[in-house]
Write an enzyme that holds these catalytic residues in place. Structure first.
Site, PDB file in Angstrom:
ATOM      1  N   CYS A   1       0.891  -1.145   0.005  1.00 25.41           N
ATOM      2  CA  CYS A   1      -0.014  -0.006  -0.117  1.00 25.41           C
ATOM      3  C   CYS A   1       0.918   1.218  -0.021  1.00 25.41           C
ATOM      4  O   CYS A   1       0.431   2.249  -0.437  1.00 25.41           O
ATOM      5  CB  CYS A   1      -1.131  -0.258   1.302  1.00 25.41           C
ATOM      6  SG  CYS A   1      -1.787  -1.568   1.461  1.00 25.41           S
TER       7      CYS A   1
ATOM      8  N   HIS B   1      -3.968   6.876   1.561  1.00 28.54           N
ATOM      9  CA  HIS B   1      -4.311   5.707   0.912  1.00 28.54           C
ATOM     10  C   HIS B   1      -5.585   5.328   1.094  1.00 28.54           C
ATOM     11  O   HIS B   1      -6.080   5.413   2.238  1.00 28.54           O
ATOM     12  CB  HIS B   1      -3.291   4.771   1.484  1.00 28.54           C
ATOM     13  CG  HIS B   1      -3.476   3.251   1.060  1.00 28.54           C
ATOM     14  ND1 HIS B   1      -3.830   2.781  -0.097  1.00 28.54           N
ATOM     15  CD2 HIS B   1      -3.662   2.256   1.900  1.00 28.54           C
ATOM     16  CE1 HIS B   1      -4.070   1.358  -0.044  1.00 28.54           C
ATOM     17  NE2 HIS B   1      -4.159   1.316   1.321  1.00 28.54           N
TER      18      HIS B   1
ATOM     19  N   ASN C   1     -10.189  -0.807  -2.363  1.00 32.52           N
ATOM     20  CA  ASN C   1      -8.716  -0.833  -2.129  1.00 32.52           C
ATOM     21  C   ASN C   1      -8.036  -1.296  -3.343  1.00 32.52           C
ATOM     22  O   ASN C   1      -7.906  -2.592  -3.391  1.00 32.52           O
ATOM     23  CB  ASN C   1      -8.217  -1.450  -0.757  1.00 32.52           C
ATOM     24  CG  ASN C   1      -6.837  -1.292  -0.492  1.00 32.52           C
ATOM     25  OD1 ASN C   1      -5.998  -0.691  -0.797  1.00 32.52           O
ATOM     26  ND2 ASN C   1      -6.646  -1.679   1.017  1.00 32.52           N
TER      27      ASN C   1
HETATM   28  O1  UT7 Z   1      -4.391  -1.437   2.579  1.00 30.75           O
HETATM   29  C1  UT7 Z   1      -4.344  -2.639   3.461  1.00 30.75           C
HETATM   30  C2  UT7 Z   1      -4.574  -2.089   4.776  1.00 30.75           C
HETATM   31  N1  UT7 Z   1      -5.764  -2.664   5.310  1.00 30.75           N
HETATM   32  C3  UT7 Z   1      -6.365  -1.978   5.938  1.00 30.75           C
HETATM   33  O2  UT7 Z   1      -6.162  -0.871   6.478  1.00 30.75           O
HETATM   34  C4  UT7 Z   1      -7.733  -2.946   6.749  1.00 30.75           C
HETATM   35  C5  UT7 Z   1      -7.843  -2.328   8.246  1.00 30.75           C
HETATM   36  N2  UT7 Z   1      -8.864  -3.332   8.852  1.00 30.75           N
HETATM   37  C6  UT7 Z   1     -10.245  -2.963   8.664  1.00 30.75           C
HETATM   38  O3  UT7 Z   1     -10.512  -2.210   7.811  1.00 30.75           O
HETATM   39  C7  UT7 Z   1     -11.267  -3.630   9.248  1.00 30.75           C
HETATM   40  O4  UT7 Z   1     -10.678  -4.501  10.523  1.00 30.75           O
HETATM   41  C8  UT7 Z   1     -12.353  -4.646   8.586  1.00 30.75           C
HETATM   42  C9  UT7 Z   1     -12.833  -3.832   7.631  1.00 30.75           C
HETATM   43  C10 UT7 Z   1     -11.253  -5.527   7.746  1.00 30.75           C
HETATM   44  C11 UT7 Z   1     -13.033  -5.355   9.193  1.00 30.75           C
HETATM   45  O5  UT7 Z   1     -13.792  -4.854  10.163  1.00 30.75           O
HETATM   46  P1  UT7 Z   1     -13.861  -5.238  11.616  1.00 30.75           P
HETATM   47  O6  UT7 Z   1     -14.596  -4.279  12.462  1.00 30.75           O
HETATM   48  O7  UT7 Z   1     -12.576  -5.413  12.289  1.00 30.75           O
HETATM   49  O8  UT7 Z   1     -14.245  -6.843  11.472  1.00 30.75           O
HETATM   50  P2  UT7 Z   1     -13.805  -7.906  12.025  1.00 30.75           P
HETATM   51  O9  UT7 Z   1     -13.002  -8.497  11.148  1.00 30.75           O
HETATM   52  O10 UT7 Z   1     -13.574  -8.149  13.571  1.00 30.75           O
HETATM   53  O11 UT7 Z   1     -15.091  -9.012  11.860  1.00 30.75           O
HETATM   54  C12 UT7 Z   1     -16.519  -8.660  12.718  1.00 30.75           C
HETATM   55  C13 UT7 Z   1     -17.334  -9.521  12.315  1.00 30.75           C
HETATM   56  C14 UT7 Z   1     -16.768 -11.115  12.139  1.00 30.75           C
HETATM   57  O12 UT7 Z   1     -17.932 -11.957  12.634  1.00 30.75           O
HETATM   58  P3  UT7 Z   1     -18.178 -12.434  14.246  1.00 30.75           P
HETATM   59  O13 UT7 Z   1     -16.861 -13.203  14.627  1.00 30.75           O
HETATM   60  O14 UT7 Z   1     -18.267 -11.113  15.234  1.00 30.75           O
HETATM   61  O15 UT7 Z   1     -19.196 -13.178  14.145  1.00 30.75           O
HETATM   62  C15 UT7 Z   1     -16.659 -11.489  11.056  1.00 30.75           C
HETATM   63  O16 UT7 Z   1     -16.708 -12.897  10.598  1.00 30.75           O
HETATM   64  O17 UT7 Z   1     -17.912  -9.406  10.884  1.00 30.75           O
HETATM   65  C16 UT7 Z   1     -17.540 -10.493  10.117  1.00 30.75           C
HETATM   66  N3  UT7 Z   1     -17.218 -10.289   8.799  1.00 30.75           N
HETATM   67  C17 UT7 Z   1     -18.049 -10.048   8.009  1.00 30.75           C
HETATM   68  N4  UT7 Z   1     -19.541 -10.007   7.851  1.00 30.75           N
HETATM   69  C18 UT7 Z   1     -20.218  -9.730   6.727  1.00 30.75           C
HETATM   70  C19 UT7 Z   1     -15.943 -10.102   8.413  1.00 30.75           C
HETATM   71  N5  UT7 Z   1     -15.921  -9.619   6.991  1.00 30.75           N
HETATM   72  C20 UT7 Z   1     -17.394  -9.818   6.791  1.00 30.75           C
HETATM   73  C21 UT7 Z   1     -17.948  -9.461   5.726  1.00 30.75           C
HETATM   74  N6  UT7 Z   1     -19.200  -9.362   5.295  1.00 30.75           N
HETATM   75  N7  UT7 Z   1     -17.451  -8.924   4.408  1.00 30.75           N
END
Ligand code: UT7
Length: 343
Positions: A121, A270, A300
């Protein structure tokens, strides 16, 4: 003193629009439009068709940037190509782009060097720093700097991969950096990395410590487990570090140049997550109208986000000569960077 300025910008995204609903209905991803928008701000992304290489996207973006700069490929002295998704394992994408630009053809072939940048990135800003230094040192006069990514070939659309598959898209952005004696251009760039977090956001399609380096079946055919085939990310940890490092990278730039937010006309962050960028802007008191975003449409695109955003903004007519621009990136590595430019 010789300065490096951006003489031309260009971008290209594949025509196929994939909405959040398409991810669910066409790709079978266990997700909802509401979840993706709430967590990331992304509404759609672009996917390439089979048969398209990352360097094909880079080629289109580069043609636009060269045309905008009023140059032809043969005016170039160097190609700098930033990507985490090169066409093949090796060589890097820079040489494919060189060939597609026609630089290897005919009696007047020009075999300019092609440098590949592997900083995910932050790749565009690492490339910008490298290219600027070469121009300022008088080594080169015209450098094509490209950020290009093709993620759609390697996304895991099962529930296992949904937090990554919902974020990434394909695209390329390019700039032509030129030498000038005028008082303008790239004013400074600041880069950083913290290898303790190298595994936190990674794709380990092979592991050369192993013998054989990839599991093989009884016929000697390599098999890649899903955990190696697809990118893996600890999203929450990335989010936290992104906020801290982006704020730090911006302050490093400010203190080096004696600037405050008021001096900056536009912030190009970014485009990894709209929430990250809005949070950083809120923490710093950056007014909303100065924070440019297009993640809503493209997701992204890693090394391509900043040059795509720059090219779109330039095309919209918003950028005026003399405006001050701040660029900030953070991503896999961890790596990060910032840059200040006078347009
Ligand atoms: O350029 C590279 C740099 N990358 C980034 O900057 C990414 C940084 N991180 C993020 O943007 C966030 O962490 C995400 C958007 C990727 C995820 O958000 P989060 O609030 O951290 O969610 P999480 O991974 O903790 O997941 C929460 C819940 C989980 O379910 P349970 O375990 O609570 O039942 C996931 O399985 O959301 C679920 N989940 C989804 N649900 C629906 C994860 N992805 C999805 C999805 N749709 N696409």
């Amino acid at each position: 003193m010789t300065n490096a300025y951006i003489a031309g910008t260009g971008f290209y995204v594949p025509p196929r629009v994939v909405t959040n609903d398409d991810l669910r209905t066409v790709y079978g991803l266990d997700t909802t439009h509401e979840w993706i928008v709430k967590r990331s701000g992304i509404e759609a992304r672009r996917y390439s068709d089979e048969g398209t290489a990352t360097s094909d996207l880079a080629l289109e973006a580069s043609k636009h940037a060269l045309e905008d700069a009023g140059l032809t490929p043969r005016d170039l002295d160097l190609i700098v190509y930033a990507s985490l998704s090169p066409d093949v394992g090796f060589p890097g994408g820079g040489v494919y782009l060189q060939q597609k630009l026609g630089l290897c053809d005919g009696a007047d072939a020009k075999f300019v060097p092609a440098l590949d940048v592997r900083n995910q990135c932050s790749g565009f800003l690492y490339g910008l720093g490298t290219a600027t230094s070469m121009i300022e040192a008088g080594v080169y006069k015209n450098i094509l700097l490209v950020g290009a990514e093709l993620h759609s070939a390697a996304l895991d659309w099962t529930t296992r991969g949904r937090s990554i598959a919902s974020l990434f898209g394909d695209g390329a952005g390019a700039v032509v950096l030129r030498a000038t004696d005028e008082d303008r251009g790239v004013r400074g760039w600041w880069l950083g990395a913290d290898g303790r977090f190298a595994d936190v956001l990674s794709q380990k399609i092979w592991d050369l410590k192993k013998r054989p380096f990839m599991p093989v079946n009884e016929h000697g055919v390599g098999q890649v487990e899903p955990l190696m085939m697809y990118a893996q990310m600890d999203g929450k940890l990335v989010f936290r570090h992104a906020v801290e490092r982006m704020i730090g990278a911006l302050f490093t730039a400010y203190s080096a140049k004696g600037l405050t937010h008021d001096d900056i006309d536009y912030f190009l962050f970014h485009q990894a997550n709209l929430r990250i960028n809005q949070y950083v802007a809120e923490q710093l008191g950056i007014p909303e109208h100065k924070l440019l975003s297009n993640i809503q449409s493209y997701g992204n695109t890693t090394a391509a986000t900043i040059p795509i955003l720059l090219a779109e903004t330039a095309r919209s007519g918003k950028l005026k000569r003399g405006m001050k621009i701040a660029m900030v990136a953070f991503g896999s590595g961890f790596t990060w960077g910032s840059a200040i430019l006078d347009w």
